[in-house]
Design an enzyme around this catalytic site. Structure first.
Site, short mmCIF file in Angstrom:
data_model
loop_
_atom_site.label_atom_id
_atom_site.label_comp_id
_atom_site.label_asym_id
_atom_site.label_seq_id
_atom_site.Cartn_x
_atom_site.Cartn_y
_atom_site.Cartn_z
N HIS A 364 42.70 42.94 40.20
CA HIS A 364 42.15 41.59 40.31
C HIS A 364 43.19 40.62 40.85
O HIS A 364 42.88 39.72 41.63
CB HIS A 364 41.65 41.13 38.94
CG HIS A 364 40.39 41.80 38.51
ND1 HIS A 364 39.92 41.75 37.22
CD2 HIS A 364 39.51 42.57 39.19
CE1 HIS A 364 38.79 42.44 37.14
NE2 HIS A 364 38.53 42.95 38.31
N GLU A 605 34.39 57.63 60.44
CA GLU A 605 35.64 57.57 59.69
C GLU A 605 36.07 58.91 59.11
O GLU A 605 37.08 58.98 58.41
CB GLU A 605 35.55 56.52 58.57
CG GLU A 605 34.34 56.68 57.68
CD GLU A 605 34.20 55.53 56.69
OE1 GLU A 605 35.19 54.83 56.42
OE2 GLU A 605 33.09 55.34 56.17
N ASP A 629 40.49 54.97 57.43
CA ASP A 629 40.13 56.26 56.84
C ASP A 629 40.21 57.37 57.88
O ASP A 629 40.61 58.49 57.56
CB ASP A 629 38.73 56.20 56.23
CG ASP A 629 38.77 55.85 54.75
OD1 ASP A 629 39.81 56.11 54.12
OD2 ASP A 629 37.77 55.32 54.24
N CYS A 676 36.81 48.51 63.10
CA CYS A 676 37.10 47.52 62.06
C CYS A 676 38.30 47.89 61.19
O CYS A 676 38.44 47.39 60.07
CB CYS A 676 35.88 47.31 61.17
SG CYS A 676 35.25 48.82 60.41
#
Length: 758
Positions: A364, A605, A629, A676
């Site tokens: 977080h 990917e 990836d 991307c």
């Protein structure tokens, strides 16, 4: 021998420092191998000499005083050859050099093994005997194994400054470097402020009580104060965060609900346990459960629970009174585990960087840091956090490195980078409304990758023309349960509306691997090759259909939605997913919603997808390459594993060849191809991809101005020359060096990402 080896390793790992570990090693090895001498020589980086650091059998006065130049003596020969040397009589060896004062003249047989860590020779482990004989194969194998185990101990101890091989000082040396992983990009120079937990749960004993009602009231009062503190922290960050990021603090509050931790603690108190003991029991149980899980995101939840436990304990022990530390300007927050609450308690206008000894990019705290634009390094496991308080520190969020007590030269190096980036950022602002167009008129749309609401405003400020990847798992990751259809509609609408009518590409839920949900755990031995992406959602069509419905409903009246399918490896998966999307669309149209059929795409990917591009292209409207990836799978390298992370390189010839093949095959079917991954966000990478023929480049909003400047600074022919040059090399470092020189020759060297000094 195996049992002996294990015992030695266990004892060494438990040693207080490197000096103690070395003394233990020589004593245990000498005894186990029944030799008269065992010694350890380590390389002193400053003098580049091998220094006798510990011995059992030679004169102790020689320790620290005997020094050998590289390749000097038989010890130096072992180091220079990086292989063992086994001699019946060491004095007969041509490289033999008698070391005055060592007492070694009485010992004839010699066996030395190099101590190697990550290809670097750190030193030599030696055993000797009076009797002239060659050590047998089992003895040689044992010493080699022992030296390999010792290598990790030495590397860790040296980098933490536990001891100096020249005995010349204590603490951390100048320019001490500690490696972690990038949590948020950027460079920060400042003073380290180490934040420690407010209370030590581990030290709390069990204790029986008589007045249960009074203890319950004491606990509830502490809980109220902690809830109030968390709300204050959330409000203090409200101006810098938006809805989904602020929801992280709601997660903290929900953990303290009566039906969560608080309820279990009260149950313990009602059984007669005092509040601190009940708190410790419940927190430890939950922390243990999460820490035993392989999934990175779930392990981060253990950090959150531990932090909450400490805060409640602090209120129980001290009535909630806390001292207010004085925070300096240009502060770098350092902690064993940075939590969102810690981040909220410091003045963010003074904060220039974050370092967390533990944790990952999924925590977080890392999510918040990226949203707030604070350079961050996570997982700097070798950093001795207790010894860096108020020291000068540099954060390199590009490479994931931390430098403590930097020299003037290193400080100047990074100060120049910061100044150049500030000047460059101001200079690139004027490009916001200009197209990404080469000097001879070839235009490439630049889109952005988003996940948090904050990403949207930053992307629009920097002139993004659309969204190439919206990570839809982010709203799922910050909740305690699957978000409802209404909640998803709200989240997706906040992404779609600001960009309309420009396209927004929403990836369907991509969990598994390094992304998991606390309420939907996936426990696997090899998660990267396991149940993830489209595999999960096809196995759970009820989750997939609710998400697709929410995406479609959020797009009503905007008509700028594109749906992207992740981790696809076969046409069967494409057909099944497309059928479900069509089903959801048809049902909503039948219900009277005014919708336009969205474009559907597939992520390329995994290696299997590279060889099925044309089959996929016949079934969908567009393809999107996930180069991160794809690089990882092509090279069989886990980029989050520090032992092999250096092998992860998007400029590897195999990766570049695959990327070129993908776009060529897709264009044969006249299908649009975007990309991307991080490669698209690097100026050099963007030029290569443009030359390959990629129709759209998608990146983080911070990368967009640099990439646009690079494209506008060359012609199509120059970009083609970049590509031809890259494809002419057979190893990635040569590719990178050649392209960096070409970028500089084109007058665009200032756009290249900074390199961390070695």
């Amino acid at each position: 021998m195996l049992d002996v080896l294990r015992k030695i390793v266990q004892e060494v790992n438990a040693a207080d420092d490197l000096e103690a570990a070395l003394k233990l090693i020589v004593k245990r090895v000498q005894r186990s191998m029944r030799t008269q001498v065992c010694s350890v020589y380590l390389l002193d980086p400053a003098s580049q000499e091998y220094v006798l650091m510990a011995t059992e059998g030679l004169n102790q006065e020689a320790v620290g005083n005997i020094r050998l130049a590289p390749a000097e003596g038989v010890v130096g020969k072992v180091a220079s050859r990086a292989e063992p040397i086994n001699l019946e009589n060491v004095a007969d060896h041509p490289s033999y050099r008698y070391m005055t004062g060592s007492g070694e003249e009485n010992f004839h047989s010699f066996l030395g093994a190099p101590i190697i860590h990550q290809r670097k020779v750190l030193g030599v482990l030696v055993v000797q005997q009076k009797k002239q004989r060659r050590f047998d194969e089992s003895e040689e194998a044992f010493l080699i194994t022992m030296s390999a185990q010792l290598a990790g101990v030495i590397a860790h101890a040296e980098v933490t400054g536990a001891i100096s091989v020249n005995h010349g000082g204590e603490g951390i040396r100048k320019d001490a470097r500690f490696d972690g992983v990038s949590g948020a990009q950027g460079v920060g120079l400042g003073v380290a402020m180490v934040v420690s937990p407010p209370a030590d749960l581990d030290a709390v004993p069990d204790q029986r009580i008589e007045d249960i009602d009074a203890e319950l009231e004491r606990f509830r009062s502490a809980l109220t104060r902690v809830r109030h503190d968390i709300k204050v922290v959330g409000r203090s960050l409200a101006r810098r965060l938006k809805g989904e990021e602020q929801a992280l603090f709601d997660v903290y509050l929900r953990m303290l609900d009566d039906n969560a931790l608080a309820g279990e603690i009260e149950h313990q108190i009602k059984q007669g346990q005092w509040a601190p003991g009940a708190l410790r029991r419940v927190v430890h149980e939950h922390v243990h459960q999460f820490e035993m899980m392989d999934d990175a995101y779930l392990r981060e939840r253990a950090t959150d629970i531990r932090d909450l436990g400490r805060r409640v304990l602090a209120c129980l022990q001290e009535g909630g009174a806390t001292s207010c530390p004085i925070y300096p300007d240009n502060m770098v927050l350092v902690a064993e585990e940075v939590t969102p609450a810690m981040l909220g308690e410091v003045p963010t206008d003074k904060l220039v960087g974050l370092v967390s000894v533990n944790g990952s990019g999924n925590s977080h705290a890392a999510i918040l840091a990226r949203s707030m634009g604070i350079p961050t390094v996570m997982g700097a496991v070798d950093l001795p956090a207790t010894r860096v308080h108020k020291r000068e520190i540099i954060i390199d969020g590009y490479s994931g490195r931390v430098f403590v007590d930097p020299s003037d030269e290193l400080t100047g190096y990074y100060a120049d980078i910061m100044q150049e980036e500030q000047e460059l950022s101001r200079g690139l602002e004027q490009l916001r409304d200009l197209p990404a167009q080469t000097q001879d008129g070839h235009r490439v749309p630049l889109w952005v990758n988003t996940g948090l609401i904050t990403d949207v405003s930053l992307a629009l400020q920097r002139g993004a023309e659309g969204v190439g990847l919206y990570r839809s798992e982010v709203p799922f990751m910050i909740k305690e349960f699957f978000p409802s259809e209404a909640e998803q509609i709200e989240s997706y609408r906040r992404q779609l509306e600001p960009f309309a009518p420009s396209p927004v590409t929403m990836r369907t839920l991509d969990i598994g691997g390094d992304k998991s949900l606390s309420y939907f755990p996936i426990d696997e031995d090899n998660p990267s090759l396991g149940w993830r992406g489209i595999r999960v959602t096809l196995d759970h069509p009820e989750i997939f259909l609710v998400q697709v419905r929410a995406m479609l409903l959020a797009s009503e009246g905007l008509d700028n939605l594109r749906i992207l399918l992740p981790m696809v490896a076969s046409v069967v998966e494409v057909d099944e997913a497309v059928a479900l999307i069509n089903q959801a669309f048809a049902e909503l149209v039948d219900d009277g919603y005014q919708l336009i059929q969205p474009e559907i795409g597939v992520m390329v990917e995994v290696p299997a997808a590279v060889y099925q591009v044309r089959h996929f292209a016949k079934r969908v409207d567009f393809l999107s390459v996930g180069s991160n990836d794809l690089t990882q799978y092509l090279l069989a390298v886990d980029r989050n594993n520090p032992r092999v992370a250096d092998l992860y390189d998007s400029y590897h010839p195999a990766v570049l060849t695959a990327l070129k093949q993908i776009v060529d095959e897709a264009h044969r079917e006249q299908v649009q191809v975007s990309i991307c991954g991080e490669l698209a966000g690097e100026p050099i990478g963007a030029l290569l991809l443009m030359a390959m023929g990629y129709d759209v480049l998608s990146m983080s909003s911070t990368s967009l101005p640099k990439v646009k400047s690079a494209i506008r600074g060359v012609s199509s022919e120059q970009a083609k020359l970049f590509l031809d040059t890259a494809l002419s090399f057979d190893e990635p470092e040569s590719v990178r060096q050649a392209l960096e020189k070409m970028l500089a020759d084109a007058g665009l060297g200032h756009l290249d990402r900074p390199h961390a000094p070695q």
